[in-house]
Design a protein around this motif. Structure first.
Motif, short mmCIF file in Angstrom:
data_model
loop_
_atom_site.label_atom_id
_atom_site.label_comp_id
_atom_site.label_asym_id
_atom_site.label_seq_id
_atom_site.Cartn_x
_atom_site.Cartn_y
_atom_site.Cartn_z
N VAL A 1 0.87 -1.17 0.00
CA VAL A 1 0.00 0.00 0.00
C VAL A 1 0.91 1.22 0.00
O VAL A 1 1.82 1.33 0.82
CB VAL A 1 -0.90 0.00 1.25
N SER A 2 0.66 2.11 -0.95
CA SER A 2 1.51 3.29 -1.07
C SER A 2 1.26 4.24 0.10
O SER A 2 0.13 4.46 0.52
CB SER A 2 1.21 3.99 -2.38
N ALA A 3 2.35 4.81 0.62
CA ALA A 3 2.22 5.72 1.76
C ALA A 3 1.50 6.98 1.39
O ALA A 3 1.01 7.71 2.25
CB ALA A 3 3.60 6.06 2.31
N SER A 4 1.41 7.28 0.08
CA SER A 4 0.74 8.52 -0.33
C SER A 4 -0.69 8.26 -0.77
O SER A 4 -1.35 9.17 -1.23
CB SER A 4 1.53 9.18 -1.45
N SER A 5 -1.16 7.04 -0.62
CA SER A 5 -2.52 6.72 -1.05
C SER A 5 -3.53 7.46 -0.18
O SER A 5 -3.35 7.61 1.02
CB SER A 5 -2.76 5.22 -0.97
N LYS A 6 -4.62 7.89 -0.82
CA LYS A 6 -5.66 8.60 -0.07
C LYS A 6 -6.68 7.60 0.48
O LYS A 6 -7.56 7.96 1.24
CB LYS A 6 -6.38 9.58 -0.99
N GLN A 7 -6.63 6.36 0.04
CA GLN A 7 -7.63 5.37 0.44
C GLN A 7 -6.92 4.08 0.83
O GLN A 7 -7.05 3.06 0.17
CB GLN A 7 -8.62 5.14 -0.69
N LYS A 8 -6.19 4.18 1.94
CA LYS A 8 -5.31 3.08 2.31
C LYS A 8 -6.07 1.81 2.67
O LYS A 8 -5.64 0.71 2.37
CB LYS A 8 -4.43 3.51 3.47
N GLU A 9 -7.21 1.99 3.31
CA GLU A 9 -7.93 0.80 3.75
C GLU A 9 -8.47 0.03 2.54
O GLU A 9 -8.40 -1.19 2.50
CB GLU A 9 -9.05 1.19 4.70
N LEU A 10 -8.97 0.77 1.57
CA LEU A 10 -9.44 0.15 0.34
C LEU A 10 -8.27 -0.51 -0.39
O LEU A 10 -8.37 -1.63 -0.91
CB LEU A 10 -10.10 1.21 -0.54
N ALA A 11 -7.15 0.19 -0.42
CA ALA A 11 -5.96 -0.35 -1.08
C ALA A 11 -5.54 -1.65 -0.42
O ALA A 11 -5.20 -2.63 -1.09
CB ALA A 11 -4.82 0.67 -1.02
N TYR A 12 -5.59 -1.67 0.90
CA TYR A 12 -5.24 -2.91 1.62
C TYR A 12 -6.22 -4.01 1.26
O TYR A 12 -5.83 -5.17 1.06
CB TYR A 12 -5.23 -2.67 3.13
N ASP A 13 -7.50 -3.64 1.18
CA ASP A 13 -8.52 -4.64 0.87
C ASP A 13 -8.26 -5.27 -0.50
O ASP A 13 -8.39 -6.48 -0.68
CB ASP A 13 -9.90 -3.98 0.90
N PHE A 14 -7.84 -4.45 -1.46
CA PHE A 14 -7.53 -4.97 -2.78
C PHE A 14 -6.31 -5.89 -2.72
O PHE A 14 -6.29 -6.98 -3.28
CB PHE A 14 -7.28 -3.83 -3.77
N ALA A 15 -5.29 -5.46 -1.98
CA ALA A 15 -4.09 -6.29 -1.84
C ALA A 15 -4.44 -7.62 -1.21
O ALA A 15 -3.94 -8.67 -1.60
CB ALA A 15 -3.05 -5.55 -0.99
N LYS A 16 -5.35 -7.56 -0.24
CA LYS A 16 -5.76 -8.79 0.43
C LYS A 16 -6.49 -9.71 -0.55
O LYS A 16 -6.29 -10.92 -0.55
CB LYS A 16 -6.67 -8.44 1.61
N PHE A 17 -7.29 -9.09 -1.41
CA PHE A 17 -8.00 -9.89 -2.41
C PHE A 17 -7.01 -10.58 -3.35
O PHE A 17 -7.21 -11.73 -3.74
CB PHE A 17 -8.97 -9.01 -3.20
N LEU A 18 -5.94 -9.89 -3.69
CA LEU A 18 -4.93 -10.49 -4.58
C LEU A 18 -4.34 -11.76 -3.97
O LEU A 18 -3.89 -12.65 -4.67
CB LEU A 18 -3.80 -9.49 -4.84
#
Lengths: 647, 407
Positions: free
Chosen positions: B294-311
């Protein structure tokens, strides 16, 4: 108006402008320094209170921690709130709505991460035996309201973080108003300036003599005003620093007595024990205030000297700049520049866009690189403020001062391939041999192609330009494959003729040869094209006339062809030297600097320092040295050959 | 004139409107995949979109050329630009964490179920100094690949390996029993780990010249010099050309090599042998593990994590493994018939039981060049293993000290 009048006017103007620049820049620097001091003062105060509370709650159970935190918070109105976080738990909080202890909420991830970050920082500092990671985190979103985070321990182990919101806008315990200095006094500078004008009007400025009284007077007045002003402000700064430190000491004593009274932390009564509250951002004691609250004048003076060292150097630079501006006026450069700007205003307007482009794309990165070379920037400290990374000439000293080029042992001389001078030697040898090969082969082929009545000239020409047309990455990799000791075509051919295969990349010379062969292959087409063009522009009648006069082939070559090639050839060689000097791809891809970095050239070495070792500043210094070498070469070359005249 | 201006203004507003509306729920993902890997990855992203259709989330995947990838991340993310999620191997992780503001720690989001779904060792590669920074996606390691026409039964131990390889070696005609890039420290690490050597100990101290590592180099030299079962000057290109020409009976290589094998060669895969000289310990190759960060500059970290988890889920894992030919990190997919029935996927999964993640410390980049020099010196007989490794460690230590300056 005669010239002498003009000169005098520009002396007055110059003096006024240079003083203005110097005073303005110095004032700006002092303002910045004072605001920095104010910031540090506020933060030091907040860190001190956070450290104290963290020490007070170490080794206590959850209830006791909560009690101590709220007790202290109630006693000092400047402490707005305190929270303690351990892992996923909010251990204690002085905010009623938090209902501590409880689990951290989803939106409190930042606290968890901060705790983890401080834990890692502590472990890194211990594990590596150097202190480089901050264990105190400070945030100041609005001025005066500081959020400071420090680790707190349990049984000597990291247990979590203590975060304190500290308000420094309220009245200070010591009651002193440290940061409202008297307005700057410009009376003396103004008087001096007027006196100089009066004195200057009595004398005439001479146009003939380089140094005369008026010029000296202007320079003297400038220096007097600048130094007086700076000294006055430096003294004021030192007073402020002293007062700030005394204020912190008073704060410390007041807080320490409270902790002592509550029985949370005992106040040490001897001034030899270390004050663990007043620390820097790495939780190392600053040592400016003893544990019993006393302040030593000697340590303070030493502290101010250290602190103002950088500022003093900047002030010196500002003085130099001012003096340079003044001299420009005194010797008429400014007037001439101004006149030129006025006369060719249109021309300067037209080139302005290009100049801005150059400024942004060329000069800025260039200046940035040079600045970087005076720091010790690496991957691990690039986030630190510039001032903390500044180390002066140390990188250059390390590069140029390392003369450990070889070592004498019983078994003979061992060269140190990592040494700068070895790499320079290799680079020079590399450049000379490549350019020589390129020019010689290019010249011979151009002469051959220039033969009159040669059939299939177009085909030859295309074939000979091919090496140049193929991307050099590909050529480099192909050659690397050809030099493979067991399966490469070159060794196969050698074996066909009954010779022993050569391990090309094992020896310093054979490895060097692989690069030269590859680059020779790549560089002759350019030289050939340039020389061919020049040959074709030599008028035929010159040769005919020479033939009539009875000149033989050699004489025609020596006295007609070569002199007429010179104006084309020399710029081509100058360019080619610069290219070859910095020919990164071939070295990097063919031999990779093997064996043991012996065949590295300066530019590949700089790359490895920057992107393998992450020593950005050292690599920048290396590149600056490369630039200086090429600059000296360029100047030298232009002087010797007057090459620019032929353009 | 007037009208066209109005149109232009309206158009701009319209485009700006779409842009800001899309931005609200758009997840930008960077990767460096090509070919089958890319299409499988895009399929997974589409799948996530359909799953999250109710929330209107759009996933934009962007393939970045591999050689520019790491620098692009280093340049854009700390300045608040770049993707929400990006995928890269663990070797740059340490550097990004040390320079800061690049990779977001995600330990806070992780639940136990997620932690447990991975194959052993995978999460270690994503962990830097005790903090988890990414979700492991897939792994690569080397294993034993052999030519079935020459090797009937792959060797289980180093003694068997040497005996077999000696029979298959004929230096005159350029045939060798064993070919691998033994001067490359990445390949050598399998042997080093068998002997229990390390580059860094657990506190981050450099231990490259330990007796274990020296012993491993001596073992490699025995194969090369005494046994004579390996060719000189190995390289990636040499290994593949020899294997394809049938001149190499066995190679140690990774999944990237499978695509290079010519169709005429019938190959088999097996676990790397046990080293008898190292007390019958197996060769343990380094794992390079790709993670989703998850990029440190992301504005939607929780969503980004959720996508990474899906991967990293079983569903996505099956697509990435079967269609993208990746060795996915989700443990459950290896129970699936289609995966366990796949010779290549199974072989690399078998190797995993003796393998360990390559260190993700930032200082690793300083190791390669001196270590390679040391290996070459030893192989060419210019230095003893002890002296070469001592010299390499000194050089690396010097670089590390220059980096780790106290404040």
């Amino acid at each position: 108006m005669n010239f002498a009048e003009h000169l005098k006017r520009s002396a007055v103007l110059g003096l006024a402008i240079s003083i203005l620049i110097t005073l303005a820049l110095s004032t700006w620097m002092f303002r910045a320094e004072e605001s920095d001091l104010r910031l540090q003062h506020r933060q030091r105060l907040a860190v001190m209170h956070a450290n104290a509370l963290a020490l007070a709650v170490a080794n206590t159970n959850v209830e006791e921690t909560g009690k101590r935190v709220s007790d202290i918070q109630k006693l000092d109105p400047r402490i707005e709130s305190v929270i303690i976080v351990g892992g996923m738990q909010l251990v204690a909080s002085t905010r009623a709505e938090d209902a501590a202890p409880r689990q951290l909420g989803r939106e409190e991830k930042a606290l968890f991460d901060l705790s983890d970050q401080i834990r890692t920082a502590r472990e890194t500092n211990r594990g590596e035996d150097v202190v480089r990671k901050k264990t105190v985190q400070i945030e100041e979103k609005t001025i005066g309201h500081i959020v400071v985070t420090v680790p707190y321990l349990s049984d000597g182990q990291f247990a979590g973080i203590l975060q304190m919101k500290f308000n420094t806008t309220g009245p200070d315990v010591s009651g002193a108003d440290i940061f409202s200095p008297a307005p700057d006094s410009y009376t003396l500078p103004a008087l001096l300036f007027l006196a100089a004008l009066l004195a200057g009007s009595l004398f005439r400025m001479s146009t003939e003599r380089k140094v005369d009284f008026t010029k000296l007077l202007a320079l003297g007045v400038f220096l007097l005003i600048a130094l007086f002003f700076q000294q006055q402000r430096l003294e004021r700064l030192e007073r402020t620093v002293t007062q700030a430190n005394q204020a912190i000491a008073a704060n410390y004593l007041a807080a320490a007595q409270q902790y002592d009274r509550l029985g949370y932390l005992a106040l040490p009564r001897d001034n030899s024990s270390v004050n663990l509250w007043d620390t820097d951002h790495y939780q190392r004691p600053l040592g400016l205030i003893a544990a019993d609250g006393s302040v030593s004048a000697k340590t303070q003076a030493a502290y101010f000297d250290k602190r103002s060292g950088f500022l003093k150097r900047i002030l010196g630079a500002i003085d130099l700049l001012g003096a340079a501006v003044l001299l420009m006026f005194l010797y008429g450069y400014a007037a001439r520049t101004f006149a030129a700007l006025k006369e060719h205003a249109d021309a300067y307007t037209y080139v302005a866009p290009a100049m801005i482009g150059m400024l942004v794309l060329v000069f800025f990165p260039f200046a940035y690189g040079i600045t970087l070379s005076f720091t010790d920037t690496t991957l691990f400290n690039e986030f630190l403020p510039f001032q903390d990374r500044l180390i002066g000439w140390a990188n250059f000293k390390a590069i140029l001062g390392d003369v450990n080029l070889y070592e004498r042992t019983a078994g003979g001389i061992i060269w140190n391939y990592q040494n700068f001078y070895w790499t320079l030697l290799v680079t020079v040898a590399w450049t000379i041999s490549n350019v020589t090969i390129g020019v010689t082969v290019g010249f011979l082929l151009a002469m051959a192609l220039n033969t009159e009545g040669l059939r299939g000239k177009a085909i030859y020409r295309v074939l000979l330009i091919l090496p140049w047309a193929i991307p050099n990455y590909i050529t480099a990799l192909v050659w690397r494959g050809m030099f493979h000791p067991q399966f490469g075509v070159i060794n196969q051919v050698l074996q066909m003729f009954g010779m022993q295969p050569v391990a090309w990349f094992d020896g310093v010379f054979s490895s060097f040869f692989t690069g030269v062969a590859t680059n020779g292959w790549l560089s002759f087409p350019f030289m050939m094209v340039v020389i061919l063009g020049a040959l074709q522009s030599i008028p035929k009648d010159m040769y005919e006339a020479a033939e009539v006069e009875g000149a033989d082939r050699w004489q025609r070559l020596r006295y007609i062809t070569l002199p007429l090639l010179r104006p084309t050839l020399i710029p081509a060689i100058v360019l080619s030297v610069v290219w070859t000097f910095n020919m990164f791809n071939i070295i990097f891809l063919v031999s990779g600097g093997e064996p043991g970095g012996a065949n590295e050239i300066l530019i590949t070495k700089a790359y490895k320092i920057a992107f393998e070792n992450y020593q950005y500043a050292y690599a920048a210094a290396y590149s600056t040295v490369i630039f200086m070498i090429l600059l000296v070469y360029g100047i030298f070359q232009t002087r010797i050959t007057k090459a620019t005249e032929s353009f | 004139m007037k009208r066209s201006q109005t149109f232009f203004a309206a158009g701009t507003l319209f485009i700006a409107g779409i842009f800001s509306a899309a931005q609200a729920a758009e997840l930008v993902v960077w990767h460096a995949y090509r070919g089958a890997e890319k299409s499988a990855f895009e399929k997974v992203a589409k799948l996530y979109e359909t799953k999250m259709a109710s929330k209107g989330i759009k996933v934009t995947t962007l393939a970045i050329p591999y050689d520019a990838y790491a620098d692009k991340i280093s340049a854009s993310v700390p300045r608040g630009k770049g993707p929400d999620v990006f995928i890269y191997a663990q070797d740059r992780l340490g550097g990004w964490i040390e320079s800061g503001k690049t990779v977001e720690p995600i330990g806070f989001y992780m639940d136990d179920a997620t932690r447990k779904q991975f194959l052993p060792g995978m999460l270690d590669a994503m962990t830097y100094k005790g903090t988890v920074y990414g979700l492991p996606l897939n792994y690569k390691s080397i294993t034993l690949i052999y030519n079935k026409a020459l090797v009937k039964k792959p060797p289980k131990t180093s003694t068997e390996l040497v005996n077999l390889a000696k029979k298959l070696t004929n230096a005159e005609s350029g045939r060798y029993g064993l070919v691998y890039w033994y001067t490359n420290f990445y390949f050598h690490a399998a042997l080093m780990n068998a002997f229990g050597g390390h580059v860094f100990d657990k506190d981050g101290k450099l231990v490259l010249d330990s007796p274990e590592t020296i012993a491993s180099i001596k073992q490699m030299m025995k194969w090369y010099k005494q046994d004579g079962i390996m060719p000189t000057e190995p390289s990636e290109a040499l290994v593949s050309s020899m294997f394809n020409e049938g001149k190499a009976a066995m190679v140690f290589n990774g999944p990237w090599f499978i695509g290079e094998i010519s169709p005429s060669v019938d190959y088999g895969l097996a676990v790397l042998p046990v080293i008898d000289e190292a007390g019958k310990k197996p060769m343990r190759p380094w794992l390079t593990i790709e993670g989703a960060y998850v990029s440190a500059s992301s504005k939607q970290k929780e969503l980004a994590y959720d996508f990474a988890k899906f991967l990293t889920s079983e569903e996505a894992g099956l697509i990435l493994a079967l269609e993208g030919r990746q060795l996915h990190t989700n443990a459950t997919i290896y129970k699936d018939k289609r995966v366990s029935g796949d010779v290549v996927l199974k072989a690399f999964h078998d190797q995993l039981s003796s393998a360990e993640p390559m260190p993700n410390r930032a200082e690793m980049t300083m190791m390669w060049s001196p270590a390679t020099t040391a290996m070459n010196k030893v192989v060419k007989g210019n230095a003893t293993p002890e002296a070469a490794l001592k010299e390499a460690s000194d050089a690396i230590q010097e670089s590390i000290n220059a980096l780790r300056k106290g404040r």
